[in-house]
Design an enzyme around this catalytic site. Structure first.
Site, PDB file in Angstrom:
ATOM      1  N   HIS A 192       0.874  -1.180   0.000  1.00 34.92           N
ATOM      2  CA  HIS A 192       0.000   0.000   0.000  1.00 34.92           C
ATOM      3  C   HIS A 192       0.907   1.225   0.000  1.00 34.92           C
ATOM      4  O   HIS A 192       1.715   1.417   0.916  1.00 34.92           O
ATOM      5  CB  HIS A 192      -0.914   0.013   1.221  1.00 34.92           C
ATOM      6  CG  HIS A 192      -1.833   1.194   1.246  1.00 34.92           C
ATOM      7  ND1 HIS A 192      -3.110   1.162   0.730  1.00 34.92           N
ATOM      8  CD2 HIS A 192      -1.651   2.455   1.716  1.00 34.92           C
ATOM      9  CE1 HIS A 192      -3.677   2.346   0.877  1.00 34.92           C
ATOM     10  NE2 HIS A 192      -2.821   3.141   1.481  1.00 34.92           N
ATOM     11  N   CYS A 193       0.768   2.064  -1.012  1.00 31.35           N
ATOM     12  CA  CYS A 193       1.637   3.225  -1.169  1.00 31.35           C
ATOM     13  C   CYS A 193       0.857   4.495  -0.842  1.00 31.35           C
ATOM     14  O   CYS A 193      -0.031   4.894  -1.606  1.00 31.35           O
ATOM     15  CB  CYS A 193       2.178   3.297  -2.594  1.00 31.35           C
ATOM     16  SG  CYS A 193       3.334   4.674  -2.836  1.00 31.35           S
ATOM     17  N   PRO A 194       1.157   5.160   0.279  1.00 33.43           N
ATOM     18  CA  PRO A 194       0.444   6.411   0.588  1.00 33.43           C
ATOM     19  C   PRO A 194       0.792   7.534  -0.374  1.00 33.43           C
ATOM     20  O   PRO A 194      -0.002   8.475  -0.532  1.00 33.43           O
ATOM     21  CB  PRO A 194       0.908   6.721   2.013  1.00 33.43           C
ATOM     22  CG  PRO A 194       2.226   6.027   2.152  1.00 33.43           C
ATOM     23  CD  PRO A 194       2.132   4.800   1.313  1.00 33.43           C
ATOM     24  N   GLY A 197      -1.685   7.153  -2.918  1.00 34.64           N
ATOM     25  CA  GLY A 197      -3.041   7.101  -2.371  1.00 34.64           C
ATOM     26  C   GLY A 197      -3.827   5.883  -2.784  1.00 34.64           C
ATOM     27  O   GLY A 197      -5.047   5.955  -2.948  1.00 34.64           O
ATOM     28  N   ASN A 198      -3.147   4.737  -2.920  1.00 31.83           N
ATOM     29  CA  ASN A 198      -3.850   3.523  -3.349  1.00 31.83           C
ATOM     30  C   ASN A 198      -2.960   2.315  -3.081  1.00 31.83           C
ATOM     31  O   ASN A 198      -1.760   2.454  -2.821  1.00 31.83           O
ATOM     32  CB  ASN A 198      -4.195   3.602  -4.839  1.00 31.83           C
ATOM     33  CG  ASN A 198      -5.366   2.717  -5.209  1.00 31.83           C
ATOM     34  OD1 ASN A 198      -5.817   1.890  -4.413  1.00 31.83           O
ATOM     35  ND2 ASN A 198      -5.874   2.863  -6.421  1.00 31.83           N
TER      36      ASN A 198
END
Length: 436
Positions: A192-194, A197-198
Site C-alpha cells: 500500500h503506497c500512501p 493514495g492507493n
C-alpha cells in the site's frame, strides 16, 4: 457475485378481519430505489465520478505528491526553461514537458484505478464454503471441528498455501493479500503506497513502476538543467549573483536533490523486483527463499530477466473484478403464511441476504415466572431472593432470558438513596417513548 438488499413494508396489516380470522397472507417485498455497487462497497475506499475513480481514504499524502511535482515543474518551466531555451536549445522545455506529462499520467492512472480488489463472498457463498469445509470430529461423534484455514495448491511443482481471509470470507488466490488500510484482498498485492493514495497490485503495478521510473528521470533532468542554468548565469557575473537572479532555481535544486536519493533508490529496487518477478510483499517475507535446506523457487518467474520485464510491462492488463458502476440487483422476496396474530411483529422485521434479523416491536412472550403479566401497568407479585417494595410493576423490572429460553424478572438496582440508578432511568424513558 450477486448483491441485493431487501426491505419489508410495515403497513397493510390488520389484526382482525370482519366475519372470520384470516389464516395467512403473502407479502411482496420490492426495492424501488436504484443503487450502484460502488455506493454499497464494503471496503475502506473513496469513489468519485460515479464510481469511475477508486482511491484509498487516506489520500492526504497523494495530494502532497501532486503538489511537489506540479510546483517544482512549474517553477522549472517558468524560470529555467526560458533562459535555457535561448542560451542552449529549445528542445529542453519540450523534453521536460513530455516527461512531466508522462509522470502525471502514470501517477493518476496508478492512483485512480482498481489495483485488483477481489470481491468478498456473499452470505450464501460464505455459508456454503463453511459447510463444504466442515470436518467430522472422530473423538466426538455428531460434532465437527473448525474448518481448515489454509489450502495447498501445486504450481510448477512448488506447494503454495492459500490462506483464508476472515474479513472477505474467501481463500485468497496465490500472491494475494489483505490490505488493512483499504480492508480489501488484492491480487498480486505488492504494497500500500500512501504517496499514490492507493494499493499497488496486479492491475496497476506496471503504471506504478513506470511512474517511479519516469519520476526519477524527471528529477535528474530538472536538477541537471537547474545546475546548467546557475552555471551559465555565474559565468556572466558570479555564482552568488546567479542565485539572487534566479531564486526559483535554488528551490528546485533543493527539492530535486533530496528527492533523487529516495526516488532513484525506489526505482532501482522495483527494477530488481520486476526482473525477478517478485512483489515487495514476497521479497520482505522471503516467500521464495530457500529455508532449512529445502529447495524453494519462484514458480511465477518466466525463466529470464527479459521475459519477466516484458510480462510486467507489456503483458495484458486483467479486467477489474468489481462491477463498480453496475446496479445492485433488486430481488422480490415472498414471506408466506403470515398469521394474523403475528402480523404486527412480522411487519417490522428486516430481511437481508435471506437472514432474519428480528422485529422492532416488543412482543408478548409466555413465561414460567410467578406473577408475570402482559399488562405493563398491572401490579404483580415478584418472586426474588429479596422482598421487593410494594407496588412494583412489570415495566419497573429487568427482564432477561435464560439459556433454556424462559424469561425471568428481577428488581432493578437500587442506589443508597432509595432511587434507581441513572442507567435504569434512561431505560424507563425509552420504554415510555415506545409506549407513546
Amino acid at each position: 457475485m450477486k448483491d441485493y438488499y431487501t426491505a419489508v413494508s410495515t403497513t397493510g396489516f390488520s389484526n382482525t378481519k370482519t366475519g372470520e380470522e384470516q389464516d395467512s397472507q403473502e407479502i411482496q417485498i420490492k426495492m424501488t430505489k436504484t443503487v450502484r455497487r460502488w455506493e454499497v462497497f464494503p471496503g475502506k475506499n473513496k469513489f468519485y465520478c460515479g464510481g469511475r475513480i477508486m482511491m484509498a481514504r487516506q489520500a492526504g499524502v497523494f495530494y502532497l505528491t501532486c503538489a511537489l511535482i506540479i510546483i517544482t515543474s512549474g517553477l522549472f518551466f517558468a524560470f529555467d526553461c526560458v533562459y535555457l531555451a535561448i542560451k542552449v536549445t529549445p528542445a529542453i522545455p519540450a523534453i521536460g514537458g513530455a516527461l512531466f506529462i508522462f509522470v502525471m499520467a502514470t501517477l493518476l492512472r496508478t492512483s485512480f484505478s482498481d489495483p485488483g480488489v477481489i470481491p468478498r463472498a456473499s452470505a450464501e457463498e460464505a455459508a456454503e464454503m463453511e459447510r463444504q469445509n466442515e470436518v467430522a470430529n472422530p473423538n466426538s461423534p455428531g460434532t465437527y471441528r473448525p474448518p481448515p484455514r489454509t489450502k495447498e495448491v501445486v504450481i510448477k511443482g512448488q506447494v503454495i498455501k492459500l490462506k483464508y481471509c476472515f474479513t472477505c470470507k474467501i481463500f485468497r488466490p496465490p500472491r494475494a493479500s489483505h490490505c488493512s488500510l483499504c480492508d480489501n484482498c488484492v491480487e498480486r498485492f505488492d504494497h500500500h503506497c500512501p504517496w499514490v493514495g492507493n494499493c499497488v497490485g496486479r492491475r496497476n503495478y506496471r503504471y506504478f513502476y513506470l511512474f517511479i521510473l519516469s519520476l526519477s528521470l524527471l528529477c535528474i533532468y530538472i536538477f541537471a538543467c537547474v545546475l546548467t542554468n546557475l552555471i551559465l548565469r555565474a559565468q556572466e557575473d558570479n555564482f552568488l549573483t546567479a542565485m539572487k537572479d534566479s531564486p526559483a532555481s535554488v528551490i528546485e535544486a533543493l527539492v530535486c536533490f533530496f528527492s533523487i536519493w529516495s526516488v532513484v533508490g525506489l526505482a532501482g529496487f522495483h527494477s530488481y523486483l520486476t526482473a525477478s518477478e517478485l512483489t515487495t510483499n514476497e521479497d520482505i517475507k522471503g516467500t521464495f527463499t530457500a529455508k532449512r535446506g529445502q529447495d524453494n523457487f519462484n514458480p511465477f518467474s518466466k525463466g529470464t530477466l527479459f521475459k519477466n520485464c516484458m510480462g510486467v510491462l507489456c503483458g495484458p492488463n486483467p479486467p477489474s473484478l468489481l462491477d463498480r458502476r453496475g446496479h445492485v440487483v433488486p430481488e422480490t422476496e415472498t414471506v408466506s403464511h403470515v398469521s394474523v396474530g403475528h402480523a404486527e411483529k412480522d411487519a417490522n422485521m428486516v430481511i437481508s441476504h435471506h437472514e432474519y434479523y428480528g422485529s422492532t416491536h416488543i412482543t408478548t412472550q409466555k413465561t414460567n415466572n410467578i406473577g408475570t403479566s402482559t399488562n405493563p401497568d398491572r401490579p404483580v407479585t415478584v418472586v426474588t431472593d429479596e422482598t421487593p417494595p410494594e407496588g412494583i410493576k412489570k415495566r419497573d423490572m429487568i427482564s432477561y432470558q435464560t439459556p433454556d429460553g424462559t424469561i425471568n424478572n428481577k428488581v432493578p438496582p437500587i442506589s443508597g438513596s432509595g432511587k434507581k440508578n441513572h442507567i435504569w432511568d434512561m431505560t424507563l424513558n425509552q420504554l415510555d417513548y415506545l409506549d407513546h
